[in-house]
Design an enzyme around this catalytic site. Structure first.
Site, mmCIF file in Angstrom:
data_model
loop_
_atom_site.group_PDB
_atom_site.id
_atom_site.type_symbol
_atom_site.label_atom_id
_atom_site.label_comp_id
_atom_site.label_asym_id
_atom_site.label_seq_id
_atom_site.Cartn_x
_atom_site.Cartn_y
_atom_site.Cartn_z
ATOM 1 C CG MET A 41 -10.197 -38.230 53.508
ATOM 2 S SD MET A 41 -10.382 -36.478 53.100
ATOM 3 C CE MET A 41 -11.950 -36.096 53.911
ATOM 4 C CG ASP A 47 -6.053 -38.718 51.966
ATOM 5 O OD1 ASP A 47 -6.917 -37.826 52.024
ATOM 6 O OD2 ASP A 47 -6.088 -39.623 51.105
#
Length: 479
Positions: A77, A233
């Site tokens: 991210m 994730d």
């Protein structure tokens, strides 16, 4: 069949599953990180595409891919991938653990609307302050910039030819109205941006587009393979672990550390430094406590003493009370609960008896104390955690999990052998998108064994955590 692609910091992982979610094939391709200056962390987006080519070639050698129906994406991210009008990359991507923009983050965070709308502190690792740093320090890049994409969404752009993101990853940019699940025009304007700079948004279990015919032909896939929205994730890992309902949580012992709890409602508490993000499924959210160095800290220590993490942790014996040696794992700053990009790690209480084993235990204990900080912060927001599942490379150490179970006073389930992380969660999201399905496909993996708290040592670990907290405060005032 359904494919999950997880674009991590150290590599791209691909997982192929069938309709029963049975693993059919998997492949990985390594990635490297460059650190041109202290606090900087970058990757070349072209390497992501090369890694995708590599894993697809490897998968094709393992399994016939003609039955593939959908692809799901997961990824690291907060990265800032900046493109010009032609879609070309303007500079290396600044990654989630790049903290150069701490001054810009603090400046944005001083304006109350950022926390009010996004539901979170503007952390230095988030995307908005990175772009603010570029505006101030690289004006030639700023002038050419026409699109800002997160890492996995740059991969998606290559796959489908359109800029699209989804809610869970977008929530980590600081530009999303997390409660409304839409870009905030007010926050974009505060960054001198508009919606034109942003990708289109979908939910993680929805269709984002269709794989380009040229790629399908090159990889031996049928035409019309859909690409699901996917997830950041951690949200993807939660789908893989079946953490989608209130009270369910997982603890991830990866490069960074995450304590992740699913939530049925939007309930932000920005001052706690807890992350409140959209989940990968519609009308669901999640909260996370995040520490920046988990196995990263253990690997750093292993390199320091000329060993490796497995060798250091495999012969530690039965759980013992915290040692006199205290380790603060702030190798590159910290998020929850301190929001302190300037924090740095330290060993305290070193003595003649401090050997490699004592140092290893101190590192495991220090990272565990940081998780305890996250746990207390999440509970302080009213989040309930009724079950906890371990994931990540560090979860292979029962000694480490014994520390955590005792500190958190909660049993920790360890799944049976298998990879239930981001790539598997992304494949599940692909299956949901292809079949218009929902959370019923995100079931928890079977448990191999459960680690229970050690009541005999609980007080000793509580005392160790108190000492750890005091050490942070003392060093913050000194350094």
């Amino acid at each position: 069949m359904y494919l999950g692609l997880d674009l991590g910091t150290s590599g791209l992982k691909a997982v192929l599953i069938d309709d029963n979610q049975t693993l059919c094939a998997e492949a990985t391709a390594p990635l490297s990180v460059t650190r041109p200056q202290s606090g900087w962390s970058e990757q070349n987006p072209a390497d992501w595409l090369a890694a995708a080519e590599a894993v697809m070639s490897e998968l094709a050698g393992q399994h016939d891919l003609k039955g593939l129906r959908a692809i799901g994406l997961s990824g690291q991210m907060h990265g800032a991938t900046l493109l010009d009008a032609a879609g070309d990359v303007l500079r290396p991507c600044m990654l989630w653990n790049d903290t150069r923009s701490h001054r810009q983050a603090a400046s944005l965070d001083d304006d109350p609307k950022w926390r009010d709308i996004s539901g979170n502190i503007v952390f230095p690792g988030f995307t908005a302050p990175k772009v603010a740093w570029v505006r101030e320090n690289e004006p030639e890049v700023w002038q050419k910039m026409r699109k800002v994409l997160l890492p996995k969404d740059y991969l998606r752009l290559w796959l489908i030819g359109e800029a699209v993101s989804e809610m869970s990853d977008a929530a980590g940019t600081s530009w999303l109205d997390t409660g409304r699940r839409d870009w905030s025009d007010a926050l974009l304007e505060a960054s001198a941006l508009t919606r034109e700079h942003m990708p289109r948004l979908v939910e993680g279990s929805q269709v984002s587009g269709v794989l380009r015919d040229t790629l399908a032909a090159r990889w031996g896939l049928p035409k019309g393979v859909i690409v699901a929205g996917g997830a950041g994730d951690n949200a993807a890992a939660a789908v893989g672990m079946g953490v989608v309902k209130p009270g369910q949580a997982f603890i991830s012992l990866g490069t960074s550390g995450v304590l992740f709890a699913a939530s049925p409602a939007y309930q932000p508490d920005a001052p706690s430094a807890v992350h409140t993000f959209c989940h990968a499924l519609p009308n669901t959210w999640h909260q996370m406590g995040v520490i920046l160095a988990c196995t990263d800290a253990l690997n750093w220590f292993a390199n320091l003493v000329g060993s490796d993490a497995k060798s250091l942790t495999q012969n530690l014996g039965a759980l013992a009370a915290p040692s006199e040696t205290l380790f603060l794992p702030y190798l590159g700053g910290e998020r929850t609960p301190h929001n302190d990009a300037a924090a740095r790690g330290a060993f305290l209480g070193l003595g003649h008896a401090t050997d490699q084993t004592a140092g290893t235990r101190a590192v495991l204990e220090g990272v565990s104390f940081a998780f305890k900080d996250c746990y207390d912060a999440l509970r302080g927001t009213g989040t309930q955690i009724n079950s906890l599942v371990a994931v990540g490379g560090g979860s292979l150490s029962d000694y480490w999990l014994n520390i955590l179970a005792t500190l958190l006073d909660m049993p920790i389930d360890v799944p049976k052998a298998g990879d239930f992380g981001g790539a598997f969660g992304a494949a599940r999201l692909a299956q949901m998108a292809a079949n218009d399905a929902g959370p019923e496909l995100a079931v928890a993996p079977d448990t191999d064994h459960t680690i229970f708290p050690n009541p005999v040592l609980s007080e000793a670990f509580r005392a160790g955590h108190a000492q750890y907290r005091a050490a942070y405060r003392a060093l913050k005032e000194t350094l």
